[in-house]
Design a protein around this motif. Structure first.
Motif, PDB file in Angstrom:
ATOM      1  N   UNK A 164      17.117  75.657  53.963  1.00 20.72           N
ATOM      2  CA  UNK A 164      18.505  75.654  53.512  1.00 20.72           C
ATOM      3  C   UNK A 164      19.139  74.350  53.963  1.00 20.72           C
ATOM      4  N   UNK A 165      19.202  73.382  53.046  1.00 20.51           N
ATOM      5  CA  UNK A 165      19.730  72.057  53.391  1.00 20.51           C
ATOM      6  C   UNK A 165      21.190  72.129  53.795  1.00 20.51           C
ATOM      7  N   UNK A 166      21.943  73.032  53.186  1.00 17.81           N
ATOM      8  CA  UNK A 166      23.359  73.160  53.523  1.00 17.81           C
ATOM      9  C   UNK A 166      23.525  73.578  54.972  1.00 17.81           C
ATOM     10  N   UNK A 167      22.594  74.397  55.468  1.00 17.90           N
ATOM     11  CA  UNK A 167      22.672  74.814  56.861  1.00 17.90           C
ATOM     12  C   UNK A 167      22.394  73.637  57.790  1.00 17.90           C
ATOM     13  N   UNK A 168      21.434  72.764  57.372  1.00 21.62           N
ATOM     14  CA  UNK A 168      21.136  71.585  58.184  1.00 21.62           C
ATOM     15  C   UNK A 168      22.358  70.682  58.275  1.00 21.62           C
ATOM     16  N   UNK A 169      23.054  70.515  57.169  1.00 22.39           N
ATOM     17  CA  UNK A 169      24.160  69.565  57.109  1.00 22.39           C
ATOM     18  C   UNK A 169      25.489  70.168  57.531  1.00 22.39           C
ATOM     19  N   UNK A 170      25.556  71.459  57.828  1.00 20.38           N
ATOM     20  CA  UNK A 170      26.797  72.105  58.236  1.00 20.38           C
ATOM     21  C   UNK A 170      27.090  71.773  59.694  1.00 20.38           C
ATOM     22  N   UNK A 171      28.382  71.888  60.121  1.00 19.02           N
ATOM     23  CA  UNK A 171      28.724  71.537  61.501  1.00 19.02           C
ATOM     24  C   UNK A 171      28.006  72.401  62.528  1.00 19.02           C
ATOM     25  N   UNK A 172      27.677  73.642  62.193  1.00 23.00           N
ATOM     26  CA  UNK A 172      27.049  74.535  63.156  1.00 23.00           C
ATOM     27  C   UNK A 172      25.746  75.091  62.573  1.00 23.00           C
ATOM     28  N   UNK A 173      24.716  75.186  63.440  1.00 21.73           N
ATOM     29  CA  UNK A 173      23.457  75.805  63.038  1.00 21.73           C
ATOM     30  C   UNK A 173      23.277  77.090  63.845  1.00 21.73           C
ATOM     31  N   UNK A 174      22.647  78.070  63.250  1.00 17.52           N
ATOM     32  CA  UNK A 174      22.434  79.352  63.922  1.00 17.52           C
ATOM     33  C   UNK A 174      21.077  79.324  64.614  1.00 17.52           C
ATOM     34  N   UNK A 175      21.073  79.639  65.918  1.00 15.03           N
ATOM     35  CA  UNK A 175      19.844  79.636  66.703  1.00 15.03           C
ATOM     36  C   UNK A 175      19.598  81.034  67.276  1.00 15.03           C
ATOM     37  N   UNK A 228      25.488  59.509  44.117  1.00 13.29           N
ATOM     38  CA  UNK A 228      25.010  60.113  45.363  1.00 13.29           C
ATOM     39  C   UNK A 228      25.014  61.635  45.277  1.00 13.29           C
ATOM     40  N   UNK A 229      26.049  62.183  44.610  1.00 19.62           N
ATOM     41  CA  UNK A 229      26.113  63.641  44.458  1.00 19.62           C
ATOM     42  C   UNK A 229      24.902  64.148  43.662  1.00 19.62           C
ATOM     43  N   UNK A 230      24.571  63.415  42.594  1.00 20.92           N
ATOM     44  CA  UNK A 230      23.407  63.809  41.801  1.00 20.92           C
ATOM     45  C   UNK A 230      22.118  63.696  42.616  1.00 20.92           C
ATOM     46  N   UNK A 231      22.021  62.589  43.376  1.00 20.89           N
ATOM     47  CA  UNK A 231      20.828  62.429  44.215  1.00 20.89           C
ATOM     48  C   UNK A 231      20.754  63.516  45.281  1.00 20.89           C
ATOM     49  N   UNK A 232      21.920  63.889  45.831  1.00 22.52           N
ATOM     50  CA  UNK A 232      21.948  64.943  46.845  1.00 22.52           C
ATOM     51  C   UNK A 232      21.492  66.276  46.256  1.00 22.52           C
ATOM     52  N   UNK A 233      21.967  66.549  45.039  1.00 23.85           N
ATOM     53  CA  UNK A 233      21.525  67.776  44.374  1.00 23.85           C
ATOM     54  C   UNK A 233      20.017  67.754  44.121  1.00 23.85           C
ATOM     55  N   UNK A 234      19.521  66.583  43.680  1.00 23.24           N
ATOM     56  CA  UNK A 234      18.086  66.461  43.454  1.00 23.24           C
ATOM     57  C   UNK A 234      17.304  66.662  44.756  1.00 23.24           C
ATOM     58  N   UNK A 235      17.837  66.084  45.843  1.00 24.14           N
ATOM     59  CA  UNK A 235      17.186  66.247  47.146  1.00 24.14           C
ATOM     60  C   UNK A 235      17.152  67.717  47.550  1.00 24.14           C
ATOM     61  N   UNK A 236      18.301  68.408  47.388  1.00 24.77           N
ATOM     62  CA  UNK A 236      18.357  69.828  47.756  1.00 24.77           C
ATOM     63  C   UNK A 236      17.379  70.652  46.924  1.00 24.77           C
ATOM     64  N   UNK A 237      17.343  70.345  45.630  1.00 26.70           N
ATOM     65  CA  UNK A 237      16.413  71.083  44.765  1.00 26.70           C
ATOM     66  C   UNK A 237      14.961  70.837  45.171  1.00 26.70           C
ATOM     67  N   UNK A 238      14.670  69.565  45.484  1.00 27.61           N
ATOM     68  CA  UNK A 238      13.300  69.233  45.891  1.00 27.61           C
ATOM     69  C   UNK A 238      12.915  69.967  47.177  1.00 27.61           C
TER      70      UNK A 238
END
Length: 448
Positions: free
Chosen positions: A284-295, A218-228
């Motif tokens: 920025x996928x990490x921003x989507x998946x983080x607990x808080x998003x900046x608006x 899953x970690x590898x797939x997640x990295x692939x998803x982020x790269x894509x």
């Protein structure tokens, strides 16, 4: 964890424990019993040699019995009865032929043999009672045949000690048998519990290994998803940049454009700017998946934003012969939200409602003010998508199962993003799909 002991297991362990105790008794007797001749030499000097030979012969007979019973795997109780009977015969005979002065010594010696057996033996109490009765019978027989003294003299010179010690020793095997039996049962339970724990531990380790492997995958797939997403986002930013640049060139020559063309240029400009803003945020996928998003919060009329989204999707709906019904509140309702993200929530919900609806259908878009909340509703009374299908679509990157012919192939990313945006901006999104059709509802707090 429930552990059950079978009768066969219990009897097997009891037999092992009994034979262990029997081995101790037999080998102790074999090594110690000939040493009793030392007492014979001291207190019965006239016939100590004869009895030394008798003790040796008794030892050899007991050893022969022991080997035979072990080889044939006969009942250990019979072996103990025979061994104690042989010891009782020689001891009872000595108690009736020695001088009166040595009676105490030999009765105490006989009592010691009986007591030793009852302290070490592992059998039911009735067996000890039988042996004591047999010892008393042998004493009575040899008393009648060989004793030169009266019964009173025999009793007062050691007989009373033998009788008391023999009877008291009969109480020991009962308690000992219960304690050892309980101990054997506990050992079996502990052993089986340990085996179950080992087996469970092996299962846990195997499952942990599977989980670790799946996690790594899953970690590898997640990295692939982020790269894509990063690659696709950068490419889309370039395309949007080209659209903005081309649109700006059209604006520079606006005197050549008609009124309708200028309106389309305005739509293109606004839509491309929103797209660029969303790409900067969502790439920025990490921003989507983080607990808080900046608006970028701002105060605006949310009904105007809904109207803008509604008008932008009218032609899309007409392509499927779907009629959008405008029940949008005409009064201004101000909210403090991110305008682009709020508009994207409405855009995603309404565009998906159009996409998943069948042709020749009506979809109502309703806004209202309820309890200091702005309420946005999409009501589609056509064929329902299905609650399970919607649940899957509102979970990020979950594909739908095969649907019927009137429903298009789709991916629930837009709806899951709408749900995420709504939640992060403090709103609430609910949905349902039943026999009455499909229903979507979004709520945001308004400013007084």
């Amino acid at each position: 964890m429930f552990v059950q002991i079978t009768k066969e297991e219990y009897l097997k362990e009891i037999s092992k424990k009994a034979w262990y105790q029997t081995n101790n008794i037999i080998w102790t007797v074999i090594f110690i019993y000939p040493l009793f001749s030392i007492i014979d030499f001291i207190f019965a000097n006239t016939f100590w040699l004869q009895f030394f030979i008798v003790r040796i012969i008794t030892d050899l007979i007991i050893l022969a019995f022991y080997s035979f019973f072990q080889r044939k795997n006969y009942n250990y109780r019979v072996l103990l009865h025979l061994s104690l009977l042989l010891l009782s015969i020689t001891s009872a005979l000595l108690c009736n032929i020695v001088d009166l002065q040595q009676l105490n010594i030999y009765y105490l010696l006989f009592s010691a043999i009986i007591l030793f057996f009852n302290l070490q033996v592992f059998w039911e109490p009735v067996n000890s009672i039988i042996q004591v009765l047999m010892a008393l019978l042998l004493l009575a027989v040899f008393f009648r045949l060989f004793s030169q003294y009266s019964l009173d003299l025999v009793i007062t010179n050691g007989g009373q000690f033998f009788f008391i010690i023999a009877l008291i020793s009969c109480l020991v095997p009962g308690a000992r048998y219960k304690i050892i039996a309980r101990d054997v049962r506990s050992q079996i339970l502990i052993g089986k519990s340990n085996e179950q724990l080992k087996e469970q531990n092996r299962d846990i380790n195997e499952k942990n290994n599977i989980i670790d492997a799946q996690y790594e995958q899953l970690r590898k797939l997640d990295n692939q998803k982020n790269n894509f997403i990063n690659i696709a986002g950068h490419d889309l930013k370039n395309l949007v940049g080209n659209i903005i640049m081309s649109n700006n060139m059209l604006k520079e020559d606006d005197y050549r454009l008609s009124g309708d063309q200028l309106e389309l240029v305005g739509y293109i400009s606004e839509a491309s700017e929103k797209m660029q803003y969303l790409l900067n945020k969502l790439m920025d996928v990490k921003e989507i998946e983080s607990p808080e998003m900046k608006f970028n919060l701002e105060v605006f009329d949310i009904n105007t934003e809904v109207t803008h989204v509604f008008k932008g999707l009218i032609e899309t709906a007409q392509m499927k012969n779907i009629h959008l019904v405008d029940n949008i509140l005409k009064l201004p309702l101000n909210v403090n939200l991110d305008r682009v993200f709020a508009g994207q929530v409405f855009q995603n919900l309404l565009s998906n409602a159009i996409k998943f609806s069948q042709t020749n259908n009506n979809i109502r878009v309703v806004t209202s003010l309820q309890r200091q909340k702005f309420v946005f509703e999409i009501i589609d009374e056509g064929i329902p998508i299905g609650q399970e299908e919607l649940d899957m679509m509102f979970n990020k990157l979950n594909t739908l199962s095969d649907a019927s012919g009137h429903i298009e192939s789709r991916l629930g990313l837009g709806l899951s993003i709408a749900k995420l945006m709504t939640r992060e901006m403090g709103g609430e999104l609910v949905y349902r799909s039943d026999d009455n059709g499909n229903y979507f509802r979004v709520e945001f707090y308004v400013i007084n």
